[in-house]
Design an enzyme around this catalytic site. Structure first.
Site, short mmCIF file in Angstrom:
data_model
loop_
_atom_site.label_atom_id
_atom_site.label_comp_id
_atom_site.label_asym_id
_atom_site.label_seq_id
_atom_site.Cartn_x
_atom_site.Cartn_y
_atom_site.Cartn_z
N GLN A 111 -101.73 -25.30 -16.14
CA GLN A 111 -103.19 -25.34 -16.18
C GLN A 111 -103.74 -23.96 -16.50
O GLN A 111 -103.53 -22.99 -15.77
CB GLN A 111 -103.75 -25.82 -14.83
CG GLN A 111 -105.26 -26.09 -14.91
CD GLN A 111 -105.84 -26.51 -13.59
OE1 GLN A 111 -105.95 -25.69 -12.67
NE2 GLN A 111 -106.20 -27.79 -13.47
N GLY B 255 -102.48 -34.66 -4.64
CA GLY B 255 -102.40 -33.24 -4.34
C GLY B 255 -101.74 -32.97 -3.01
O GLY B 255 -100.55 -32.69 -2.92
N TYR C 186 -115.73 -23.64 -12.53
CA TYR C 186 -115.21 -22.45 -13.18
C TYR C 186 -115.81 -22.30 -14.58
O TYR C 186 -116.73 -23.02 -14.95
CB TYR C 186 -113.68 -22.49 -13.16
CG TYR C 186 -113.15 -22.48 -11.74
CD1 TYR C 186 -113.44 -21.42 -10.89
CD2 TYR C 186 -112.40 -23.54 -11.23
CE1 TYR C 186 -112.99 -21.41 -9.56
CE2 TYR C 186 -111.95 -23.54 -9.92
CZ TYR C 186 -112.24 -22.47 -9.09
OH TYR C 186 -111.82 -22.47 -7.78
#
Length: 365
Positions: free
Chosen positions: A98, A321, A185
């Protein structure tokens, strides 16, 4: 759970199942943001996921927002990541890296640099962390600093950094890359009308606000190929001061453009707290109609909830996750309906210099 355990063809990569280990920041890299042997062990333990997406990895020193997160912009970092990819591949797994730039979610206490953003608007009520010797090796949270509005030169440099990071990831042995366009972000900051008030071709209407994402995606596709490029988006997540009433239409426009580009997948980052909003069926249906390639959904789903989305053909892969964090053999535990490990010590979630809370979670006997 028939669908979850089916193999899946992600372009020319055959995944063993439809479990995705979602990206999770753990802050375990060595000095210089270099991945290390402990990280290689951690990812290798979880290679039974059909696909692993690495923790967010900064494409430059400027793109760094938290302490001890890994990078992909030096040769030392590339060599460190090779240990990870080799271990995962030896165990039959596949993994994408990523690519990350935090934008305004940073502080000069992290990297010595003033944060950059599409507009000079700070993110209110937003923190990052450093490690300053707090008890239990805990992270110390600090407020983000006021960002500088990016110049055209800054924008072009950042696009180049994404492309270079993608090339470095392939050199390091990754099967592909995921562009981080989610969670407040940098790319997400460009997408949203409340964080992007530019008056040039990168701001204003939705067509302009998606321009940075599209130019980054085009550069990455040119560098490593569309079949090796995914994009992560978070249309329903508003933290880090990202509440934009226009975002759903903006995301759908971006999805259409990404579909035309032919990228490998869109990864939906969905809210994962207990009272989080559900993604409405009409949104999922419209996204499926407008984006024809692989769709990944991640957001604290149970296996049965993931199976249901797969059965409805609304998504193709399901990300997990925290379950992978504590259960390195999570797919097998689901198969056997076995008990799950829980987080043993929250102090070890971010940071730590040894195996505790990282690689010491037990496997099924």
């Amino acid at each position: 759970m028939k669908k979850l355990f089916q193999s899946y063809q992600l372009n020319d990569i055959l995944l063993n199942n439809r479990f995705v280990m979602a990206p999770m920041t753990r802050s375990r890299s060595s000095q210089g943001s270099v991945p290390n042997d402990l990280m290689a062990e951690y990812y290798g333990q979880r290679a039974t996921a059909g696909l692993i997406i690495s923790e967010a990895t900064q494409i430059s020193l400027q793109g760094m927002g938290y302490a001890k997160t890994p990078g992909i912009y030096t040769q030392e970092q590339v060599e460190g990541w090779k240990k990870v990819t080799e271990n995962v591949h030896q165990k039959g797994g596949h993994l994408f890296l990523q690519l990350w730039h935090v934008g305004r979610v940073s502080s000069s206490k992290i990297n010595g640099l003033q944060p950059l953003a599409p507009s000079a608007i700070p993110a209110s009520n937003t923190s990052v962390y450093i490690f300053d010797g707090a008890p239990n090796n805990d992270a110390t949270f600090i407020s983000v600093e006021d960002p500088k509005e990016m110049t055209k030169k800054d924008i072009q440099q950042t696009i180049n950094d994404f492309a270079a990071g993608a090339e470095n990831a392939i050199e390091a042995g990754f099967d592909g890359v995921e562009i981080h366009g989610a969670n407040g972000y940098l790319i997400d900051q460009f997408l949203r009308s409340n964080s992007n008030i530019r008056t040039d071709e990168y701001g204003g209407n939705a067509e302009n606000r998606i321009r940075f994402l599209m130019e980054v995606s085009e550069a990455v596709v040119k560098a490593v190929g569309k079949e090796r490029t995914g994009v992560r988006l978070s249309p329903f997540i508003k933290f880090k001061d990202m509440d934009d009433p226009e975002i759903l239409d903006t995301i759908m426009l971006a999805a259409e453009k990404l579909n035309a580009m032919g990228i490998a997948y869109i990864h939906l980052c969905e809210a994962d707290w207990d009272d989080a909003p559900e993604i409405p069926y009409p949104f999922r249906k419209e996204l499926r109609e407008k984006f024809k390639n692989t769709i990944i959904a991640t957001g604290n789903k149970t296996p049965s909830e993931g199976e249901d989305l797969l059965e409805q053909n609304l998504v193709d892969l399901i990300g997990f996750g925290r379950r992978f964090l504590t259960n390195p053999d999570y797919p097998e535990r689901v198969r056997q309906n076995a008990a799950l490990n829980e987080i043993t010590d929250s102090h070890t979630l971010f940071g730590g210099g040894d195996a505790r809370g990282y690689t010491d979670y037990p496997f099924l006997s």
